[in-house]
Structure formats: structure tokens, C-alpha cells
Write a protein that holds these residues in place. Structure first.
Motif, PDB file in Angstrom:
ATOM      1  N   ASN A 115       0.834  -1.202   0.000  1.00  0.00           N
ATOM      2  CA  ASN A 115       0.000   0.000   0.000  1.00  0.00           C
ATOM      3  C   ASN A 115       0.865   1.246   0.000  1.00  0.00           C
ATOM      4  O   ASN A 115       1.862   1.312   0.719  1.00  0.00           O
ATOM      5  N   LEU A 116       0.479   2.226  -0.793  1.00  0.00           N
ATOM      6  CA  LEU A 116       1.188   3.507  -0.808  1.00  0.00           C
ATOM      7  C   LEU A 116       0.236   4.609  -0.389  1.00  0.00           C
ATOM      8  O   LEU A 116      -0.834   4.768  -0.968  1.00  0.00           O
ATOM      9  N   SER A 117       0.618   5.359   0.631  1.00  0.00           N
ATOM     10  CA  SER A 117      -0.209   6.499   1.039  1.00  0.00           C
ATOM     11  C   SER A 117       0.232   7.734   0.254  1.00  0.00           C
ATOM     12  O   SER A 117       1.292   7.739  -0.362  1.00  0.00           O
ATOM     13  N   ASN A 151      -7.942   8.980  -2.748  1.00  0.00           N
ATOM     14  CA  ASN A 151      -7.536  10.251  -2.118  1.00  0.00           C
ATOM     15  C   ASN A 151      -6.114  10.652  -2.509  1.00  0.00           C
ATOM     16  O   ASN A 151      -5.715  11.784  -2.321  1.00  0.00           O
ATOM     17  N   VAL A 152      -5.360   9.702  -3.073  1.00  0.00           N
ATOM     18  CA  VAL A 152      -4.039  10.050  -3.600  1.00  0.00           C
ATOM     19  C   VAL A 152      -4.160  11.100  -4.692  1.00  0.00           C
ATOM     20  O   VAL A 152      -3.434  12.079  -4.735  1.00  0.00           O
ATOM     21  N   PHE A 153      -5.115  10.887  -5.595  1.00  0.00           N
ATOM     22  CA  PHE A 153      -5.146  11.796  -6.743  1.00  0.00           C
ATOM     23  C   PHE A 153      -6.326  12.760  -6.723  1.00  0.00           C
ATOM     24  O   PHE A 153      -6.680  13.330  -7.741  1.00  0.00           O
ATOM     25  N   ALA A 154      -6.885  12.943  -5.556  1.00  0.00           N
ATOM     26  CA  ALA A 154      -7.988  13.872  -5.415  1.00  0.00           C
ATOM     27  C   ALA A 154      -7.689  15.231  -6.061  1.00  0.00           C
ATOM     28  O   ALA A 154      -8.474  15.720  -6.861  1.00  0.00           O
ATOM     29  N   GLU A 155      -6.516  15.769  -5.732  1.00  0.00           N
ATOM     30  CA  GLU A 155      -6.196  17.100  -6.265  1.00  0.00           C
ATOM     31  C   GLU A 155      -5.282  17.051  -7.481  1.00  0.00           C
ATOM     32  O   GLU A 155      -5.491  17.745  -8.460  1.00  0.00           O
ATOM     33  N   LYS A 156      -4.262  16.209  -7.373  1.00  0.00           N
ATOM     34  CA  LYS A 156      -3.198  16.289  -8.375  1.00  0.00           C
ATOM     35  C   LYS A 156      -3.325  15.221  -9.451  1.00  0.00           C
ATOM     36  O   LYS A 156      -2.512  14.312  -9.538  1.00  0.00           O
ATOM     37  N   LYS A 157      -4.340  15.351 -10.261  1.00  0.00           N
ATOM     38  CA  LYS A 157      -4.600  14.354 -11.302  1.00  0.00           C
ATOM     39  C   LYS A 157      -3.441  14.207 -12.274  1.00  0.00           C
ATOM     40  O   LYS A 157      -3.037  13.109 -12.608  1.00  0.00           O
TER      41      LYS A 157
END
Ligand code: C2E
Ligand code: MG
Ligand code: MG
Ligand code: MG
Length: 280
Positions: A115-117, A151-157
Motif C-alpha cells: 500500500n502507498l499512502s 484520495n491520492v489523486f484527489a487534487e493532483k490528477k
């Protein structure tokens, strides 16, 4: 009177906040010590190939030796303090080392997912570290899988797609974890270079409870249409196994098959045929 009540309320929240803060500090210290003393340990939960009922791979799940603290509690603190970077490196290395040990013992190697946060994912050294470690232990990159959540790419697509492409170029497999807990935009699935989608336990529970397995059939068909494999998380009952099999889930994971176990316990489940659990 009212005022006094208000004051007591403040006191109450103050105490609660202090308690929370102290707990955080305590766990942060435990994490620092665990890093120093190398007292982290990976547990492994098998992921079953639905069709054959055989163990297809393992998900590595982090534990702290001698402490009964859930990763649900300590991972967010590691993330907040930045400790997730060295901890995450340890996880990556340990998983890769494990694959190498299997090979050295002449066992059939099985893929391991980690898993990567978010903080790990956006760490500029991540890809080099993974590459370097795979080379150091001479492990086939396609045996390593990384799991990321929405949630990893919520902002930084844009940045996310870029990092995922670089991971893909390395040959590492990519899973979208906990699908169905966030916004779960199907749109993500169309432009992210993914290999698998892991349907969250809560999503599976919801559909099965509603006896609305047909929605599940459609969702899985849709994911398959995008050339992605489906893993169902949190399978606890034979009936769920049966239904998710019928719905077309490629892989299954859950307590029905096995809890996360230590490396020593893995031998006992490697050759099991879990389709034997299914009703005739
Ligand atoms: P996750 O990646 O979604 O992992 C699945 C979680 O569901 C695991 O909890 C697993 O023990 C649990 N689980 C598996 N089968 C069942 C089932 O049938 N029923 C139920 N109720 N639960 C099941 P765990 O090990 O406590 O980990 C919790 C979360 O902590 C993970 O969720 C992951 O997000 C995070 N985590 C764990 N290890 C690591 C790590 O090394 N690095 C990072 N960044 N996060 C980690
Ligand atoms: Mg996971
Ligand atoms: Mg998950
Ligand atoms: Mg989860």
C-alpha cells in the motif's frame, strides 16, 4: 448557570483534545522506536484467484511487533509526521526481499502488493527507490504491485498520471484500492493506467445486502470493459464468495480465505483449493 455549563463543555473538549494529542505523541514515539529497532513486521493476506480457488498473490500489511495498534490508527500519524517515508521504504524493501527469499528457496514466487499512502506516492525518490531495490534483489518488477486509493489523486490528477506512467514503465502493477469509499468516479478508471480495481468491503456489503447483485454484475462488466481486473475485498462468507464469483470478480480477498498471517504461516495455505468451500 448556562454559562457554567458552557465552561464545562470547553473543559470537556480541552481534555478530549489533550488526550488525542497525547495519544498521537505516544504513537509517534512508538513509530520512531520501531524504525530504529527494526520492529516492524509484514503480515501477508492471500488474494485468491476466483476461478481456480488458488492463492494468486499476497497483500503485505504492516504491523508493529509487540504492539496491538491498527494501521488504521498509526498510518495516518506516520503520514502526518512524515515518518511514512522511511517506514514505507522499509515496507518496499521487505516485500522485495521476501520475493527474493522465495526464489532462493526454490519456491514458486508469488506477487506481493504493498500500500502507498499519498505522501509516499508523491515522494520524489519513490520510483528510483523501487527501481533500485528491485535491481538490488534482482526481482521481476511485474511481481510487485502497488495499491493506491482515490484520495491520492484527489487534487493532483496530472501529477498522478505521470507517476503512474513511470511506475508502469518500470513494469510494476497498479491497483486502485478501496474503490467505492470515496467519490469513486468511473472517469478515473478511464485515464489512470491501472491494472486492477479493488472493490471495498463496504461496497460489496451494500450490494449484497440490497440483494442488488445485478448492479455488481454491471459494475464489474464495466471495469472489465476498461481492461481492468477486479478484486473484491472483505469476503467473509461462502455466500459472498459464490455471489461475487457469479458477478465475475477475478480475485477475492477476505477472512473467509485467511486473515493476514505471518510469513511462517504461509506454507499452510499455499496449496489450498478454496473452490472446495463452495456448495456443490
Ligand atoms: P487496505 O489496504 O484496504 O487493506 C485491507 C484491510 O482490510 C486490512 O486491514 C485487512 O486486514 C482488512 N481485511 C481483510 N479481509 C477482511 C475481512 O474479510 N473483513 C474485514 N472486516 N477486514 C478485512 P489492516 O491490515 O488493519 O490495514 C488497514 C489499512 O491500513 C489498509 O487498508 C491500508 O490502507 C493501511 N495499511 C496497512 N499496511 C500499510 C502499509 O504498509 N503502508 C501504507 N501506506 N498503508 C498500510
Ligand atoms: Mg490495500
Ligand atoms: Mg482496501
Ligand atoms: Mg482499506
Amino acid at each position: 448557570n448556562v454559562k457554567r455549563k458552557g465552561k464545562n463543555n470547553y473543559l470537556f473538549f480541552d481534555e478530549k483534545m489533550k488526550e488525542k494529542f497525547n495519544k498521537k505523541i505516544r504513537i509517534e514515539n512508538i513509530l520512531r522506536k520501531a524504525l530504529k529497532n527494526e520492529s516492524f513486521v509484514l503480515y501477508y493476506q492471500p488474494i485468491i484467484e476466483t476461478r481456480t480457488g488458488k492463492v494468486a498473490s499476497f497483500e503485505a500489511l504492516l504491523r508493529i511487533k509487540d504492539f496491538n495498534i491498527s494501521p488504521e490508527v498509526f498510518i495516518p500519524i506516520a503520514e502526518e509526521t512524515g515518518l511514512i517515508i522511511p517506514i514505507g521504504k522499509w515496507v518496499i524493501k521487505e516485500a522485495i526481499k521476501q520475493m527474493r527469499r522465495w526464489r532462493d528457496k526454490g519456491h514458486n514466487s508469488l506477487p506481493i502488493s504493498i500500500n502507498l499512502s499519498p505522501r509516499q506516492f508523491f515522494d520524489i525518490n519513490l520510483i528510483d527507490y523501487i527501481k533500485k531495490t528491485l535491481e538490488e534483489y534482482d526481482v521481476d518488477p511485474s511481481f510487485l504491485e502497488v495499491e493506491i486509493t482515490e484520495n491520492v489523486f484527489a487534487e493532483k490528477k496530472f501529477e498522478t498520471v505521470n507517476i503512474l506512467n513511470r511506475l508502469k514503465a518500470l513494469g510494476v502493477m497498479i491497483s486502485l484500492d478501496d474503490f467505492g469509499t470515496g467519490y469513486s468516479s468511473l472517469n478515473y478508471l478511464t485515464f489512470m493506467p491501472l491494472d486492477k480495481v479493488k472493490l471495498d468491503k463496504s461496497l460489496k456489503d451494500k450490494f449484497i445486502e440490497l440483494e442488488n447483485i445485478k448492479i455488481m454484475d454491471s459494475l464489474i462488466a464495466l471495469v472489465h470493459g476498461l481492461n481492468l481486473k477486479v478484486v473484491t475485498e472483505g469476503v467473509e462468507e461462502v455466500e459472498e464468495f459464490r455471489r461475487m464469483r457469479r458477478a465475475g470478480s477475478d480475485y477475492l480477498q477476505g477472512y473467509l480465505f485467511s486473515k493476514p498471517i505471518t510469513i511462517e504461516e504461509i506454507g499452510e495455505i499455499l496449496n489450498k483449493d478454496y473452490t472446495k468451500l463452495l456448495p456443490k
